[in-house]
Structure formats: C-alpha cells, structure tokens
Design an enzyme around this catalytic site. Sequence first.
Site, short mmCIF file in Angstrom:
data_model
loop_
_atom_site.label_atom_id
_atom_site.label_comp_id
_atom_site.label_asym_id
_atom_site.label_seq_id
_atom_site.Cartn_x
_atom_site.Cartn_y
_atom_site.Cartn_z
CB SER A 16 -2.26 14.24 -4.34
OG SER A 16 -1.10 14.27 -4.29
CD GLU A 18 0.37 11.38 3.44
OE1 GLU A 18 0.95 11.41 2.50
OE2 GLU A 18 0.65 11.21 4.58
CB THR A 49 -1.26 7.44 6.43
OG1 THR A 49 -2.22 7.59 7.45
CG2 THR A 49 -0.87 8.45 5.74
CB ALA A 52 4.39 0.34 11.03
CG HIS A 78 0.08 6.00 2.25
ND1 HIS A 78 0.87 6.96 2.82
CD2 HIS A 78 -0.87 6.76 1.41
CE1 HIS A 78 0.63 8.12 2.26
NE2 HIS A 78 -0.40 7.85 1.44
CG ASP A 110 9.50 4.26 10.54
OD1 ASP A 110 10.61 4.07 10.12
OD2 ASP A 110 8.82 5.45 10.29
CB ALA A 124 9.93 0.89 0.21
CE LYS A 166 12.35 4.57 -2.00
NZ LYS A 166 11.73 4.71 -0.51
CD GLN A 177 8.97 13.23 5.53
OE1 GLN A 177 7.77 13.91 5.43
NE2 GLN A 177 9.12 12.22 6.30
CG PHE A 217 4.79 15.71 12.85
CD1 PHE A 217 4.41 14.80 13.58
CD2 PHE A 217 3.72 16.36 12.28
CE1 PHE A 217 3.03 14.32 13.89
CE2 PHE A 217 2.30 16.13 12.23
CZ PHE A 217 1.93 15.02 13.10
CG HIS A 267 1.04 13.85 -1.37
ND1 HIS A 267 0.17 13.35 -2.09
CD2 HIS A 267 1.66 13.70 -0.27
CE1 HIS A 267 -0.19 12.37 -1.09
NE2 HIS A 267 0.47 12.58 -0.13
P1 FAD Z 1 13.02 2.47 2.31
O1 FAD Z 1 12.72 3.21 0.91
O2 FAD Z 1 13.13 0.94 2.49
O3 FAD Z 1 14.13 3.01 3.05
C1 FAD Z 1 14.39 3.39 4.38
C2 FAD Z 1 15.72 3.33 5.11
O4 FAD Z 1 16.71 1.90 4.60
C3 FAD Z 1 16.53 4.66 3.94
O5 FAD Z 1 17.37 5.08 5.01
C4 FAD Z 1 17.07 3.87 2.92
O6 FAD Z 1 18.27 4.73 2.70
C5 FAD Z 1 17.64 2.56 3.71
N1 FAD Z 1 17.77 1.38 2.56
C6 FAD Z 1 16.77 1.12 1.63
N2 FAD Z 1 17.13 0.20 0.83
C7 FAD Z 1 18.19 -0.26 1.32
C8 FAD Z 1 18.98 -1.31 1.03
N3 FAD Z 1 18.83 -2.07 0.05
N4 FAD Z 1 20.36 -1.43 1.77
C9 FAD Z 1 20.68 -0.78 2.80
N5 FAD Z 1 19.89 0.30 3.00
C10 FAD Z 1 18.39 0.72 2.51
N6 FAD Z 1 4.90 5.50 7.29
C11 FAD Z 1 3.91 4.68 7.61
O7 FAD Z 1 3.98 4.08 8.58
N7 FAD Z 1 2.60 4.75 6.96
C12 FAD Z 1 2.32 5.70 6.06
O8 FAD Z 1 1.25 5.54 5.72
C13 FAD Z 1 3.35 6.39 5.64
N8 FAD Z 1 3.24 7.60 4.54
C14 FAD Z 1 4.34 8.13 4.22
C15 FAD Z 1 4.20 8.91 3.05
C16 FAD Z 1 5.35 9.59 2.61
C17 FAD Z 1 5.04 10.42 1.43
C18 FAD Z 1 6.68 9.70 3.22
C19 FAD Z 1 7.51 10.54 2.70
C20 FAD Z 1 6.71 8.88 4.27
C21 FAD Z 1 5.55 8.12 4.67
N9 FAD Z 1 5.65 7.25 5.74
C22 FAD Z 1 4.72 6.34 6.30
C23 FAD Z 1 7.11 7.26 6.50
C24 FAD Z 1 8.02 6.07 6.02
O9 FAD Z 1 7.38 4.85 6.31
C25 FAD Z 1 9.35 6.12 6.76
O10 FAD Z 1 9.90 7.31 6.51
C26 FAD Z 1 10.17 4.97 6.81
O11 FAD Z 1 11.29 5.50 7.99
C27 FAD Z 1 10.70 4.69 5.54
O12 FAD Z 1 10.09 4.42 4.59
P2 FAD Z 1 10.48 4.06 3.17
O13 FAD Z 1 9.43 3.41 2.34
O14 FAD Z 1 11.09 5.56 2.66
O15 FAD Z 1 11.63 3.15 3.32
#
Ligand code: FAD
Length: 284
Positions: A16, A18, A49, A52, A78, A110, A124, A166, A177, A217, A267
């Site tokens: 896939s 991105e 993507t 935020a 996304h 973020d 998430a 999740k 990542q 990055f 990916h």
């Molecule tokens: P989460 O899964 O919510 O995790 C974030 C942090 O919170 C982690 O440290 C986790 O351990 C912690 N956490 C989760 N749940 C809890 C809980 N219940 N209690 C305490 N701590 C918790 N960013 C964008 O803005 N746009 C995009 O399109 C985008 N695409 C991406 C695609 C991929 C494949 C990847 C790997 C990343 C992408 N990102 C994107 C970046 C991503 O948004 C960031 O890495 C962000 O900081 C974390 O997102 P997440 O969905 O992993 O968050």
Amino acid sequence: MTAHRSPLSAHGAPVSFEFFPPKTDEQREALDRTVRLLKPASPEYVSMTFGAGGSTLSHTVDAVRSLRSKHALDAAPHLSCMGGSRAEVRSLIEDYKSLGVTRIVALRGDLPSGMASIGDFRYASDLVAFIREETGDRFRIEVACYPEVHPQANDALADLANFKRKIEAGANGAITQYFYNADGYFRFVDAIRKMGVDVPVVPGIMPIANFSQLRRFSDMCGAEIPRWLAKRLTAFGDDASSIRDFSADVVADLCRRLVEGGAPGMHFYTLNRARPTMAVLERL
Ligand code: FAD
C-alpha cells in the site's frame, strides 16, 4: 490462468502507498504523476494523510475523492482526532461513506502548536470506539503502532498495552511507524501475539530520498536511524546517485527480511514521490 506479477510487485507481498494531500494545482499534478508511476505495483489500497486540527481536512477528502475517481484506486483516508469534535468526525465519516470508502486509518494525531484544546477525543482508541459506535462494521479500521515505542509513552510495556486497547476498541489491523531495524518489528509482533492480539501488523517502510529530511522526521517521531546507516549516508556527502542506490539496497534488504519473516505486506511512506519507492520495489 497464470497470474502475471508486475515488475513492481514486492516479493509477492501486498503493498500500500501513503500520500499526503496536495494543496495547489502544481502539487496535484505532481501527485497524479506519482500515482501513475506507482499504480503498476497494484497496491492493495492507497492512503491519504490528515493534518491535525483540521488544517488539511478538506484537502484529505478532495484527495481521496480524486484517487478513487481519477485513478480508480481503493483510497483510504487517515482520520486524526486530536483537536476535533464528535460532530466534525461524524461529518467526515458521512463524507467518506458517500465516497464509497471502506477503510479508515484512525489516529490520535498531534496537537498543533497554538491549539489549546484537545477536543472530544483523547486517544486513538477513543476514535476507533466512536467510529464503531457510529458505523458498526461499515469500515475496516487500521491503527498506528510503534515497534520502537511511541515517544510520549510512559514506557514500552505501557505502549504495548495502549496498542492493545485500540484493537479491543475495534481496529482490524495496524501499520507501524517506519524503522530500519527488522528485529524491533519481530519483537513487537511477538510481544503483541503473547498478549493475545492477532491482527495483521504491516510494516511502514520509509524509502530514503533526502537524508537531512529523514533525520528531522526521525527526531520528531522517535524512529531510530542506526549509526552505521547514518554514517554511510553522511559520508556520501552530495553524491546523490550513491545515496539513492545505497539507500534503495538497504531498504529493499529490510523489506525482504520482513516479508521472509512473516510480515503480511508493506506500507510505503511515499512523501508523494515515486522514484525512491520504485527503486526499492524494483530491487524486490
Ligand atoms: P495513540 O494510540 O492515542 O497513542 C498516543 C500516545 O498515548 C502513545 O504514547 C500511547 O502509548 C499513549 N496512550 C494511548 N492510550 C492511552 C491511555 N488510555 N492512557 C495513557 N496513555 C495512552 N498523524 C497525523 O496527524 N496525520 C496522519 O495522517 C498520520 N498518519 C500516520 C500514519 C501512521 C501509519 C503512523 C504510524 C503515524 C501517523 N501519524 C499521523 C502520526 C500519529 O498521529 C502520531 O504518532 C501521534 O503522536 C500518535 O498517534 P496514535 O494514533 O498512535 O495515538
């Protein structure tokens, strides 16, 4: 009938790609060219993507529409929830339903600097649960995961537990990542399997086009560039063609190891450029 594998297909594994949403006509034309060059690899789907805080909100919808209608690709948006409200997410989901989208990559995102409120979702997992509540099984949901640990996680074990949340909230699969150390991926997959998580975990692959950009990055997202790799890339200086060839060899070797070790696909983070990804695929 014999299946003809495209010269760009990746060691037999599904791929896939991105992309990020173009904002100007020039960027749109550049993305169209990239998509035309990568399409022969027959991607399982492509993803777009999302910025935020809604900064590229409409751009993502437009770009997904264009990938679906102009290029006939299965395009998955996304959707990041940080800073967003339930109403905004609901309205985006409606847009995606009407475009025929079947897959969403659900993320926290973020908080952009200057934005004070985190909005209606904290993690998430909250977004995944919301999409399931609102739409049942209408969408396949992918989430992010971090073999080298998310930079804000309290520790590696907490990050694994948070990843599991999740999946329990309803995600069907994960994309990692990017990383350059295959062992970290295999250890991550082993760890989640032991926790009873059985969804496919597709490695995110970052071809290397520009080392200083990659370093920037990687500092932001906590991805490690191994010392040997950084040293070799630095030593090439301005010799772009050596950097290109060496990087493509390194990333292709990584892909080969991953697929041979059981990775269910790849990916590619294309950054809207075709050549670095094609150079890797051609070596596979
Ligand atoms: P989460 O899964 O919510 O995790 C974030 C942090 O919170 C982690 O440290 C986790 O351990 C912690 N956490 C989760 N749940 C809890 C809980 N219940 N209690 C305490 N701590 C918790 N960013 C964008 O803005 N746009 C995009 O399109 C985008 N695409 C991406 C695609 C991929 C494949 C990847 C790997 C990343 C992408 N990102 C994107 C970046 C991503 O948004 C960031 O890495 C962000 O900081 C974390 O997102 P997440 O969905 O992993 O968050």
